[in-house]
Scaffold this motif. Sequence first.
Motif, PDB file in Angstrom:
ATOM      1  N   ALA A  40       0.605  -1.259   0.135  1.00 43.39           N
ATOM      2  CA  ALA A  40       0.037   0.113  -0.021  1.00 43.39           C
ATOM      3  C   ALA A  40       0.822   1.488   0.081  1.00 43.39           C
ATOM      4  CB  ALA A  40      -0.958  -0.081   1.316  1.00 43.39           C
ATOM      5  N   PRO A  41       0.213   2.376  -0.618  1.00 42.25           N
ATOM      6  CA  PRO A  41       1.131   3.500  -0.523  1.00 42.25           C
ATOM      7  C   PRO A  41       1.545   3.798   0.812  1.00 42.25           C
ATOM      8  CG  PRO A  41      -0.658   4.027  -1.993  1.00 42.25           C
ATOM      9  CD  PRO A  41      -0.808   2.367  -1.309  1.00 42.25           C
ATOM     10  N   SER A  55       9.587   1.448  -2.648  1.00 45.35           N
ATOM     11  CA  SER A  55       9.176   0.499  -1.605  1.00 45.35           C
ATOM     12  C   SER A  55       7.714   0.202  -1.827  1.00 45.35           C
ATOM     13  CB  SER A  55       9.308   0.841  -0.430  1.00 45.35           C
ATOM     14  OG  SER A  55      10.841   0.903   0.060  1.00 45.35           O
ATOM     15  N   ALA A  56       6.757   1.040  -2.213  1.00 46.44           N
ATOM     16  CA  ALA A  56       5.321   0.889  -2.194  1.00 46.44           C
ATOM     17  C   ALA A  56       4.697   1.480  -3.582  1.00 46.44           C
ATOM     18  CB  ALA A  56       4.765   1.431  -0.983  1.00 46.44           C
ATOM     19  N   MET A  57       3.524   0.895  -3.829  1.00 41.30           N
ATOM     20  CA  MET A  57       2.845   1.417  -4.932  1.00 41.30           C
ATOM     21  C   MET A  57       2.450   2.992  -4.565  1.00 41.30           C
ATOM     22  SD  MET A  57      -1.206  -0.225  -4.274  1.00 41.30           S
ATOM     23  CE  MET A  57      -1.757   0.612  -5.966  1.00 41.30           C
ATOM     24  N   ARG A  58       2.056   3.904  -5.662  1.00 42.28           N
ATOM     25  CA  ARG A  58       1.780   5.211  -5.579  1.00 42.28           C
ATOM     26  C   ARG A  58       0.245   5.405  -5.290  1.00 42.28           C
ATOM     27  NH1 ARG A  58       3.157   7.774 -10.968  1.00 42.28           N
ATOM     28  NH2 ARG A  58       1.818   6.558 -11.661  1.00 42.28           N
ATOM     29  N   TYR A  59      -0.240   6.411  -4.794  1.00 39.20           N
ATOM     30  CA  TYR A  59      -1.485   6.888  -4.503  1.00 39.20           C
ATOM     31  C   TYR A  59      -2.230   6.979  -5.812  1.00 39.20           C
ATOM     32  CZ  TYR A  59      -1.428   7.727   0.540  1.00 39.20           C
ATOM     33  OH  TYR A  59      -1.380   7.528   1.895  1.00 39.20           O
ATOM     34  N   GLU A  60      -1.405   7.551  -6.622  1.00 40.21           N
ATOM     35  CA  GLU A  60      -2.324   7.659  -8.084  1.00 40.21           C
ATOM     36  C   GLU A  60      -2.820   6.460  -8.843  1.00 40.21           C
ATOM     37  OE1 GLU A  60       1.662   9.679  -8.380  1.00 40.21           O
ATOM     38  OE2 GLU A  60       0.460   9.243  -6.621  1.00 40.21           O
ATOM     39  N   ASP A  61      -2.150   5.312  -8.364  1.00 36.31           N
ATOM     40  CA  ASP A  61      -2.345   3.955  -9.043  1.00 36.31           C
ATOM     41  C   ASP A  61      -3.340   3.497  -8.215  1.00 36.31           C
ATOM     42  OD1 ASP A  61      -0.608   4.463 -10.961  1.00 36.31           O
ATOM     43  OD2 ASP A  61       0.978   3.557  -9.828  1.00 36.31           O
ATOM     44  N   LEU A  62      -3.856   3.623  -7.132  1.00 37.30           N
ATOM     45  CA  LEU A  62      -4.959   3.073  -6.247  1.00 37.30           C
ATOM     46  C   LEU A  62      -6.188   2.609  -7.123  1.00 37.30           C
ATOM     47  CD1 LEU A  62      -4.609   4.946  -2.877  1.00 37.30           C
ATOM     48  CD2 LEU A  62      -4.184   2.409  -3.123  1.00 37.30           C
ATOM     49  N   GLU A  63      -6.736   3.627  -7.694  1.00 39.65           N
ATOM     50  CA  GLU A  63      -8.092   3.162  -8.309  1.00 39.65           C
ATOM     51  C   GLU A  63      -7.851   2.183  -9.517  1.00 39.65           C
ATOM     52  OE1 GLU A  63     -11.982   2.936  -8.224  1.00 39.65           O
ATOM     53  OE2 GLU A  63     -10.759   4.381  -7.026  1.00 39.65           O
ATOM     54  N   SER A  64      -6.806   2.393 -10.253  1.00 35.69           N
ATOM     55  CA  SER A  64      -6.318   1.266 -11.339  1.00 35.69           C
ATOM     56  C   SER A  64      -6.129  -0.165 -10.569  1.00 35.69           C
ATOM     57  CB  SER A  64      -5.221   1.807 -12.044  1.00 35.69           C
ATOM     58  OG  SER A  64      -5.487   2.970 -12.863  1.00 35.69           O
ATOM     59  N   TYR A  65      -5.540  -0.037  -9.366  1.00 33.77           N
ATOM     60  CA  TYR A  65      -5.252  -1.336  -8.888  1.00 33.77           C
ATOM     61  C   TYR A  65      -6.415  -1.923  -8.361  1.00 33.77           C
ATOM     62  CZ  TYR A  65      -3.738  -4.481  -4.824  1.00 33.77           C
ATOM     63  OH  TYR A  65      -3.453  -5.506  -4.144  1.00 33.77           O
ATOM     64  N   PHE A  66      -7.550  -1.205  -7.873  1.00 31.27           N
ATOM     65  CA  PHE A  66      -8.756  -1.987  -7.427  1.00 31.27           C
ATOM     66  C   PHE A  66      -9.515  -2.269  -8.713  1.00 31.27           C
ATOM     67  CE2 PHE A  66      -8.528   1.129  -3.464  1.00 31.27           C
ATOM     68  CZ  PHE A  66      -8.308  -0.231  -2.658  1.00 31.27           C
ATOM     69  N   GLN A  67      -9.650  -1.434  -9.654  1.00 35.24           N
ATOM     70  CA  GLN A  67     -10.427  -1.663 -10.767  1.00 35.24           C
ATOM     71  C   GLN A  67      -9.757  -3.091 -11.480  1.00 35.24           C
ATOM     72  OE1 GLN A  67     -10.882   1.625 -13.509  1.00 35.24           O
ATOM     73  NE2 GLN A  67     -11.765   2.823 -11.873  1.00 35.24           N
ATOM     74  N   ASP A  89       2.273  -1.386   5.903  1.00 37.04           N
ATOM     75  CA  ASP A  89       3.459  -1.230   6.730  1.00 37.04           C
ATOM     76  C   ASP A  89       3.181  -0.440   7.835  1.00 37.04           C
ATOM     77  OD1 ASP A  89       6.213  -1.935   5.462  1.00 37.04           O
ATOM     78  OD2 ASP A  89       5.253  -0.811   3.650  1.00 37.04           O
ATOM     79  N   PHE A  90       3.615  -1.196   8.888  1.00 35.19           N
ATOM     80  CA  PHE A  90       3.448  -0.496  10.312  1.00 35.19           C
ATOM     81  C   PHE A  90       4.826   0.233  10.331  1.00 35.19           C
ATOM     82  CE2 PHE A  90       4.565  -0.127  14.709  1.00 35.19           C
ATOM     83  CZ  PHE A  90       3.465   0.659  15.243  1.00 35.19           C
ATOM     84  N   ILE A  91       4.625   1.454  10.583  1.00 31.78           N
ATOM     85  CA  ILE A  91       5.830   2.308  10.683  1.00 31.78           C
ATOM     86  C   ILE A  91       5.579   3.179  12.070  1.00 31.78           C
ATOM     87  CG2 ILE A  91       7.305   4.345   9.404  1.00 31.78           C
ATOM     88  CD1 ILE A  91       6.173   3.455   6.914  1.00 31.78           C
TER      89      ILE A  91
END
Length: 265
Positions: A40-41, A55-67, A89-91
């Motif tokens: 996750a972002p 290290s992680a996917m971009r916020y801008e790609d979230l909708e494309s990921y879900f779809q 990630d727990f940070i």
Amino acid sequence: MKDGHVHTSFCPHGTKDSLDDYIQRALQLGYTEITFAEHAPLPEGFIDPTPMKDSAMRYEDLESYFQSIEKAKGRYSGKIKINTGFEIDFIEGYEIQTANFLNEFGPRLDDAVLSVHFLKNPAGKYDCLDYSPDKFGEMVKEYGSAENIHQHYYQTVLKSIRTDLGPYKPKRIGHLTLANKFRLKYPVAQECTDEIIEILETVAKHGYELDYNGAGTAKPLCREPYPPDWVIREAKKLGIRLVYGSDAHQAKELGQGLDRMETKK
């Protein structure tokens, strides 16, 4: 057979293998269920300490990921159960941001993993624990010993289990012994047995699951699953459910380490 920890082309440090590549390979292996648990972002305000910031996917790609996953569910309906998921990630220090993210996107998830990759070091900055052997060597100098890194890692994992991240907090703890990734180059004189047992007891108390992660078996400086056999035995004594995860970042990695788990049934 379920694989509860699979990555996708949305991972910047992975490959461009398509969801179909992963799913077709899963079907070949006889899987009945697969969770795409993409990184996750990272929390708002957190700066990725890795050189490539990948290290992680971009916020801008979230909708494309879900779809993309929803479309895959339709294509493979009746053939395999596909779960929309994240590896969260727990940070330490970013608990509120993480909870906010989960509150927003948690309702869209079918499954998820909670992992620790980043440690807050003695200087108050962050390191990526599993980035590379050289980086781990630098951390040994900063922390004073490999043992100190391991202790701090397990303390952080324990915090991740105990911290309230809201109703959508993942209930499965990812690659519990990730600190062992470079163990053959940076061995510890004594394993953090007490810390691990405390983690297992806390996992059992909360009714959580453990990721039985096969990726370590393929790492040249590890060559064992996360967690290793003795931890699995202790987990089973406590009634903790273990869910196999390949942690695959390319389709050909599906099933890695699975033979080790099957021999422990």
